[in-house]
Design an enzyme around this catalytic site. Structure first.
Site, PDB file in Angstrom:
ATOM      1  N   ALA A   8      -8.247   1.420  -6.535  1.00 44.26           N
ATOM      2  CA  ALA A   8      -7.785   0.784  -5.289  1.00 44.26           C
ATOM      3  C   ALA A   8      -8.564   1.332  -4.100  1.00 44.26           C
ATOM      4  O   ALA A   8      -8.033   2.065  -3.246  1.00 44.26           O
ATOM      5  CB  ALA A   8      -6.292   1.010  -5.108  1.00 44.26           C
ATOM      6  N   VAL A  29      -9.619  -0.102  -1.469  1.00 46.41           N
ATOM      7  CA  VAL A  29      -9.116  -0.526  -0.163  1.00 46.41           C
ATOM      8  C   VAL A  29      -8.085   0.474   0.350  1.00 46.41           C
ATOM      9  O   VAL A  29      -8.063   0.814   1.528  1.00 46.41           O
ATOM     10  CB  VAL A  29      -8.527  -1.945  -0.235  1.00 46.41           C
ATOM     11  CG1 VAL A  29      -7.794  -2.297   1.050  1.00 46.41           C
ATOM     12  CG2 VAL A  29      -9.631  -2.966  -0.499  1.00 46.41           C
ATOM     13  N   ASP A  30      -7.220   0.967  -0.546  1.00 47.69           N
ATOM     14  CA  ASP A  30      -6.249   1.987  -0.159  1.00 47.69           C
ATOM     15  C   ASP A  30      -6.945   3.266   0.288  1.00 47.69           C
ATOM     16  O   ASP A  30      -6.604   3.861   1.325  1.00 47.69           O
ATOM     17  CB  ASP A  30      -5.316   2.304  -1.321  1.00 47.69           C
ATOM     18  CG  ASP A  30      -4.201   1.294  -1.471  1.00 47.69           C
ATOM     19  OD1 ASP A  30      -3.169   1.472  -0.795  1.00 47.69           O
ATOM     20  OD2 ASP A  30      -4.341   0.350  -2.249  1.00 47.69           O
ATOM     21  N   ILE A  31      -7.914   3.731  -0.508  1.00 44.70           N
ATOM     22  CA  ILE A  31      -8.618   4.970  -0.179  1.00 44.70           C
ATOM     23  C   ILE A  31      -9.339   4.823   1.149  1.00 44.70           C
ATOM     24  O   ILE A  31      -9.274   5.709   2.025  1.00 44.70           O
ATOM     25  CB  ILE A  31      -9.606   5.331  -1.295  1.00 44.70           C
ATOM     26  CG1 ILE A  31      -8.873   5.576  -2.615  1.00 44.70           C
ATOM     27  CG2 ILE A  31     -10.429   6.546  -0.908  1.00 44.70           C
ATOM     28  CD1 ILE A  31      -7.903   6.727  -2.599  1.00 44.70           C
ATOM     29  N   GLY A  84      -6.911   4.888   4.015  1.00 45.92           N
ATOM     30  CA  GLY A  84      -6.517   6.265   4.283  1.00 45.92           C
ATOM     31  C   GLY A  84      -7.570   7.026   5.062  1.00 45.92           C
ATOM     32  O   GLY A  84      -7.261   7.782   5.997  1.00 45.92           O
TER      33      GLY A  84
END
Length: 379
Positions: free
Chosen positions: A175, A177-179, A182
């Site tokens: 993922a 996009v999540d990293i 963040g």
């Protein structure tokens, strides 16, 4: 070539900074763990009984919690509070009063309903930095839609670019996009902390998975809008460089590429393919892109006869871009990761540090048990 691991002076610029972490899943916890690596005291507020959803995302488990949770929540302190209860909400506000940063990833409207929304907290604590992570941002027609990596990849156009044309839509293997969201949040928090040293005032920061995904697609969007062909998936290849992709070897896969014309000539020499690849129309990348299928088919036939190690040795000798396609655990146990000090073992589990880990950031202890620090922080 240096043989010793990089060993810089300790890098703990956030010592003395307290972060109240209302996030769960991946983007927020990854960001706050990185802040902990930089020295911040991160207090993770979790629901009683269940805690962060990812505690149950297993098997495999490390103790009572999933390996997934363990990987992105190390070095934090855990407190359980039910913010629908007035007494627990007051305890949360007491913790926030001594904090520098609040990070939240509630669904739209939930933080306000629980009394920890940005307007209320910034009015009460004007020096606070309040960072929100959302799926599609708090504005626009999709503001209330549930935003996770897979839905954002679909809505942003990222999923349409991933995989092969005949494979159907494919989500990213990790993922990212999540990293990346963040990491964007970390940048915003650090910039706001710097701004506060000048103004004495905090501010609200808002980042979304959708904004991250669109930003990462900037070159694709620009090319398509400037008259280029519609975006399409290229597998491991590249729309405007040939060759530049993974090929099957006799015992695995290797990635190789010729990012300029002299490198392509060296590639042909390295593989003893001067006759096959030496056509005049392929001396320039434009011609190779036009004849992509033919060029790649010739390479595929030759590379299938060689082992991955043979391919790597030949191409490295001739200064051609090449890499072995490894599993993540193989890379983590490899010499490069060891030299950088990027991965360490804790109770038999391999732990990857943040990308700042080569700069002297803290090696964090284990992830907290649910409510482990209630007595310490709420007593």
């Amino acid at each position: 070539m240096p043989d010793e691991p990089i060993d810089p002076a300790p890098f703990q610029p956030l010592l003395g900074i307290r972060v109240i972490d209302f996030t769960r899943l991946l983007a927020g916890p990854y960001a706050t763990m990185t802040l902990a690596e930089l020295g911040a005291d991160v207090i993770k507020i979790e629901k009683p009984d269940a805690g962060d959803d990812t505690r149950a995302w297993g098997p495999p488990f490390v103790g009572d919690d999933s390996a997934y949770f363990h990987a992105i929540n190390r070095g934090k302190r855990s407190v359980t509070l039910d913010l629908t209860r007035e007494d627990d909400r007051e305890k949360a506000l007491s913790l926030i009063a001594d904090a520098d940063v609040v990070v939240e990833s509630f669904r739209p409207g939930v933080a306000e309903r629980l009394g920890v929304g940005p307007d209320a907290l910034l009015e009460r604590f004007p020096q606070l930095i309040y960072a929100s992570i959302s799926g599609f941002s708090p504005v626009g027609p999709m503001w209330a839609e549930p935003g996770t990596a897979v839905t954002v990849e679909a809505e942003s156009g990222l999923m349409q670019l991933t995989g092969y044309e005949d494979s159907g839509p494919v989500r990213s293997g990790v993922a990212m996009v999540d990293i990346a969201t963040g990491m964007s949040m970390i940048n915003g928090v650090l910039a706001a902390l710097l701004e506060r040293t000048r103004t004495g005032m905090g501010r609200r920061i808002e980042v979304s998975l959708f904004a991250t995904a669109l930003s990462s697609l900037g070159t694709v969007i620009a090319s398509a809008s400037a008259g280029g062909p519609p975006p399409r998936p290229w597998g491991s290849g590249h729309p405007s460089i040939v060759p530049y992709r993974a090929f099957a070897a006799a015992d695995g896969h290797a990635v190789l590429g010729a990012t300029n014309d002299p490198m392509f000539a060296r590639l042909a020499t390295a593989l003893d393919m001067e006759d096959e690849l030496g056509r005049a129309q392929w001396r320039r990348n434009e011609g190779r892109v036009r004849d992509r299928d033919t060029v790649e088919a010739l390479l595929a036939d030759r590379l299938a006869q060689l082992s991955v190690d043979e391919i790597a040795e030949r191409l490295q000798k001739h200064r051609v871009l090449v890499a072995r396609v490894r599993r993540a655990d193989e890379a983590a146990r490899g010499a490069q990761a060891a030299a950088m000090g990027m991965v360490f073992e804790d109770d038999g589990v391999l732990i990857a540090r943040s990308a700042l880990g080569t700069n002297g950031t803290a090696v964090l202890g284990r992830a907290p048990l649910l409510g482990e620090h209630n007595a310490e922080l709420l007593g």
